[in-house]
Design an enzyme around this catalytic site. Structure first.
Site, mmCIF file in Angstrom:
data_model
loop_
_atom_site.group_PDB
_atom_site.id
_atom_site.type_symbol
_atom_site.label_atom_id
_atom_site.label_comp_id
_atom_site.label_asym_id
_atom_site.label_seq_id
_atom_site.Cartn_x
_atom_site.Cartn_y
_atom_site.Cartn_z
ATOM 1 N N SER A 1 1.225 -1.242 0.230
ATOM 2 C CA SER A 1 -0.141 -0.066 0.477
ATOM 3 C C SER A 1 0.973 0.891 -0.173
ATOM 4 O O SER A 1 1.494 1.648 -1.178
ATOM 5 C CB SER A 1 -0.594 0.175 0.780
ATOM 6 N N ASP B 1 -8.643 -4.587 -6.093
ATOM 7 C CA ASP B 1 -9.034 -3.872 -4.665
ATOM 8 C C ASP B 1 -10.067 -2.569 -4.619
ATOM 9 O O ASP B 1 -10.013 -1.754 -5.582
ATOM 10 C CB ASP B 1 -7.696 -3.560 -5.027
ATOM 11 N N HIS C 1 -7.123 -5.970 -1.445
ATOM 12 C CA HIS C 1 -6.310 -4.739 -1.030
ATOM 13 C C HIS C 1 -5.239 -5.609 -0.059
ATOM 14 O O HIS C 1 -4.394 -5.637 -0.226
ATOM 15 C CB HIS C 1 -6.274 -3.545 -0.535
#
Length: 972
Positions: A785, A859, A893
């Protein structure tokens, strides 16, 4: 209903118990953020999508030395799986190629899902420990079994994306739901030992269990069961079961094909010892609406009123009228009262109920609904909202609030929705409400005092009676912890200054002024006084735990992390309310072991606690010993061990951990967790390849940024995609090196993001080389991330430091997140230079070191859309960079499916072996390009002013990130 359920018996994971979190997640604020790690599936993909751009022909890899991934302290596995193949078969996972390959051909790129080396697989496939949950009376413990990783088929089920939610239409549930596989019960005896195991029986085979909740008297459990998958074209649903605690016998209370639970927004809650209120699918509901072949008209959004509406890049939003109809169809519930005999009674009318919260005494409901007009630019949490007060029978009492659609909440941190918010029941009263109202219109940029006002009002107040003002706050309201008529704690904070304050008030004497208890910076962990411990009341709520000693004075119990320059030393203090004096009654060992207070175990009666009868649950661990739970009893502080979990990965049980300290060029103190493989000796074995896994964070103070966080004696919990996995591959791991991005005073941190990031990385690399544990040419960098964003920036601006990089689920082009990102609250148009300078996408022509990009195809995290990696890969490829893009089907994610996780690890291991250990990259920058990269950052070291000739005077600030974690222990 979720909030009341947590305090009445649903699973309440405690971070103190395991401190389990996943590092990653850029501002996960969509409506489904709390559920985006749960998912179900339908089609089985053959393989992840691979795109690779190599500057030289692919070469076979040589046999390996050993390595491992990023630390996620968390679910501690009980035992090793016998083999990855057996685990894959038992999970129903798609068979992966390479499981029986030799060292010479395991990393051939032949397509299909792959398995990493056995030493990594064995750690990932080890079954996790069960979650623990204590009964209301603290005399029983549940052990909730679960599997390690679900098969990808669970994620591949059909899925609807509606208003921030992901819905499995076959079961009318949130998709991607994790679940328990079994429940066992132990009695906690007076001496702290466990009685015989009682297993919950009578459940269907292969049951998937969720929403486990104790009855208020602790004699029953209620939970949902998801059974067999429905046949193609048909639907099923969730049923609610109850189990007798003494016998373990379970029976269905209601479920398919009759009454079905609707858990899209809320589930069920206990009203008393034998009655539940549940959100159910309306029995009269028909089939889902079909999308018309030809739409009724174009989709139109208009701003002819010239409103200023700025929002982050939320995903899974409604797109058209058909989506609105589907949202109504799957979100609409009918409320039912259901007793333990299975008798049902509908209350109210069908509506999109978003929460049903019973009063502590069960006599009222606080009912929240949402309704049209919906929005195509914000998730359901911003939709119009109505809250009403009902009697237990469903009779309407009064409206609490009616809030319009909120598309225009300012993006400035601490901005909130206008109108009444944070409406809840007081924990110290049978049926009394409280809420907050903003005085600044919800806009944090407006200067006003007071900024927030807290109100309170009894449920049975006479019609027309005005609510009472409980307290007025200068900063933004942060919550109330209730005690009794003489004491409650009110919290307020302000993000821009990091200021946080705690006030003591007397709810029974509203004329008395509040007294400031604590006032400090939220970044200053050394000054953290701890959090008050709570006791359970006879109503099932939690209030401040007051303690009386022989002197008769009332004190609070403060449970603190105990951050010090030597590391965290958790403590338990007694705070004398009148004088503010503290007395330390317990603290963790300062050597070898790391202990934390998990829960109060002597709170079975109302009123103040007797210090001489105090009992607390403590977690104890060391670098080599996994966390175990102990019961500590006063006055002698005798200790009894409750659990005895075996080491989850004995093959690396003797790993070495050290928190190292070093200094950045501008004088900021930095820390990192340095892990070394078992039996490694730098004097005889020489330097190792090293993987640095990091995540930048923003600060307002250099001193606070340099504070020590964590303990050198804590156990190294290893998650399924953790960097620590590479310890088993004989890598050194530098986990969590601090990368502070500091903006003191009026300075915006992101305006000097690049130079501070590079300076932190340079300091970390210099330190591990100085120690002789890392080979200078075999250091890799990686992150997830915002850590992936960091990785790409470091390869662009400091290629001389790293051999290669691994970037998972990142965002690389900040112009695609124009209304703020991470801790940045300025827009692209307010700080264009900062946005562009921070975007590694803009420097794709500068990146010459090998970079592996991995991203979930689904995601849904704001800011990290899958196209971020797709476009970055194409930009890199367009400039001849050595890169590879792996897109994992059905993954969000964070990665869940066993096939996806194993393939992700295979890709990472292959990349590290080829471009870090073996050093095959042929695009190494020459000295001039290194100097060019350095010059882009700064012309020298970071000086007192913190500015360089190349740095930009932009306007960037910071923001909080949620740490997504899975607790091992639940306190009910």
């Amino acid at each position: 209903m979720h909030s009341s359920k947590l305090c009445r018996g649903s699973a309440l994971p405690l971070s103190a118990a395991k401190r389990a979190w996943w590092r990653g997640g850029e501002l996960a604020c969509s409506a489904s953020a709390s559920h985006n790690r749960r998912h179900l599936g339908g089609h089985r993909p053959v393989a992840p999508t691979l795109r690779s751009r190599r500057s030289s022909p692919p070469q076979l890899l040589h046999s390996f030395t050993k390595m491992l991934t990023h630390s996620i302290p968390g679910l501690v596995p009980i035992a090793r799986a016998s083999s990855a193949e057996a685990q894959a078969h038992s999970n129903g996972a798609v068979p992966a190629s390479g499981s029986g390959s030799s060292d010479d051909d395991i990393y051939q790129d032949t397509g299909g899902y792959k398995l990493p080396r056995k030493e990594i697989r064995d750690i990932v496939d080890a079954p996790p420990t069960p979650a623990l949950s204590f009964s209301p009376k603290r005399d029983k413990i549940l052990f909730l079994q679960r599997r390690s990783l679900p098969p990808l088929a669970d994620l591949a089920r059909p899925e609807l994306k509606l208003a921030g939610f992901r819905i499995d239409p076959s079961f009318n549930t949130r998709s991607r739901m994790s679940s328990y596989t079994g429940i066992s019960i132990h009695e906690l005896l007076e001496d702290g030992t466990l009685g015989p195991e009682v297993s919950v029986t009578g459940l269907p085979d292969e049951s998937k269990i969720n929403y486990v909740s104790w009855s208020p008297d602790g004699t029953h459990l209620a939970f949902t069961v998801r059974g067999d998958e429905p046949e193609e074209g048909s639907t099923s649903g969730l049923g609610v079961w109850v189990a007798n605690i003494e016998s373990g016998e379970a029976r269905r209370l209601f479920g398919p094909p009759d009454l079905l639970l609707n858990p899209i927004f809320d589930t069920f809650a206990w009203l008393d010892d034998c009655t539940l209120v549940a959100c159910c699918i309306p029995p009269s509901r028909g089939p889902p609406p079909k999308k018309p072949l030809v739409p009724a008209g174009p989709n139109i959004q208009s701003n002819e009123t010239k409103e200023v509406v700025q929002n982050r890049t939320y995903q899974d939003l409604l797109k058209d009228q058909h989506d609105e109809d589907l949202f109504d169809h799957y979100g609409t519930s009918q409320l039912f009262l259901i007793n333990l005999n299975g008798e049902t009674e509908p209350i109210g009318k069908p509506a999109v109920y978003t929460s049903i919260d019973p009063s502590p005494d069960g006599s009222y409901f606080l009912v929240s609904t949402t309704h049209r007009p919906y929005s195509f630019i914000v998730p359901s949490g911003r939709f119009p909202k109505r809250m009403e007060l009902w009697k237990r029978t469903g009779e309407f009492v009064r409206e609490i609030c009616s809030l319009p659609l909120a598309e225009n909440i300012p993006i400035t941190f601490n901005s909130v929705r206008q109108g009444r918010r944070s409406i809840n029941w007081r924990a110290d009263k049978p049926a009394c409400l409280y809420w907050v109202e903003t005085q600044d219109g919800g806009d944090a940029k407006v200067e006003v005092n007071p900024r927030d006002i807290v109100y309170t009002q009894p449920a049975d107040c006479p019609e027309g009676e005005e609510p009472q003002v409980l307290y007025k706050l200068e900063l933004r309201y942060g919550g109330v912890v209730w005690g009794d008529e003489g004491l409650a704690l009110v919290y307020e904070s302000w993000y821009k200054t990091r200021r946080t304050r705690t006030w003591m008030i007397a709810p029974g004497n509203l004329q008395a002024e509040g007294r400031k208890l604590f006032d400090r910076s939220s970044e200053d962990v050394y000054a953290d006084p701890g959090s008050p411990m709570l006791r359970r009341t006879s109503l099932g709520t939690y209030v401040l735990a007051g303690v009386k000693d022989a002197d008769g004075k009332k004190r609070l119990l403060l449970n603190g992390s105990g951050a010090t320059p030597q590391g965290n030393i958790p403590f338990l203090d007694l705070l004398e309310i009148e004088s503010g004096e503290k007395q330390r009654i317990w603290e963790s060992s300062k050597e070898t072991y790391f202990e934390t207070v998990v829960a109060l175990m002597s709170d079975q009666v109302d009123g103040d606690l007797d210090l001489n009868k105090l009992r607390i649950l403590v977690s104890k661990e060391s670098q080599t010993d996994p966390p175990q739970y102990y019961l500590r009893s006063w006055p002698e502080q005798t200790v009894c061990q409750i659990t005895n979990f075996p080491h989850p990965y004995p093959q690396i049980a003797n790993l070495k951990k050290e928190i190292i300290r070093y200094e950045r060029s501008d004088g900021v103190q930095l820390t990192a967790n340095l892990y070394l493989p078992p039996a490694y000796d730098p004097a005889t074995d020489g330097p190792l390849p090293l993987l640095m896994w990091a995540y930048p964070r923003e600060f307002k103070s250099k001193d606070n940024a340099g504070q020590m966080r964590g303990s050198p004696y804590s156990f190294a919990g290893i998650g399924s995609t953790s960097a620590l996995l590479w310890l088993a591959r004989r890598f050194a791991i530098l986990d969590g090196p601090t990368m502070p991005i500091i903006g003191e005073g009026d300075e915006e941190a992101n305006d000097r993001y690049v130079e501070q990031l590079v300076a932190s990385a340079q300091a970390a690399v210099d330190e591990v080389i100085r120690r002789g544990v890392a080979h200078p040419k075999k250091i890799a960098v990686g992150g997830h991330s915002y850590g992936a964003f960091m990785t790409a920036n470091l390869l662009a601006h400091a290629p001389h430091l790293f051999a290669c990089g691994i970037a998972r689920a990142g965002a690389y082009n900040r112009t695609l997140t124009p209304f703020g990102f991470q801790a940045e609250e300025r827009t692209l148009w307010e700080a264009p230079t900062t946005y562009i300078n921070m975007s590694p996408f803009m420097l794709a022509n500068k990146i010459k070191k090998p970079i592996l990009l991995i991203h979930g195809e689904e995601d849904n995290n704001p800011g990290t859309m899958t196209m971020q990696s797709d476009r970055f890969y194409n930009a890199l490829k367009g400039h001849g960079a050595l890169t590879r893009l792996v897109l994992l089907p059905f993954e969000s994610h964070g990665y869940q499916g066993r096939e996806s996780v194993m393939h992700c690890l295979w890709e990472m291991d292959r990349w590290l072996q080829k471009y870090c250990t073996d050093g095959e990259a042929d695009e190494t920058p020459d000295a001039s390009s290194e100097q060019e990269a350095k010059g882009h950052v700064t012309s020298g070291t970071l000086g007192e002013a913190g500015k360089s000739e190349e740095s930009v005077d932009g306007e960037d600030p910071p923001e909080s990130r949620s740490r997504h974690w899975s607790g091992m222990l639940s306190l009910l």
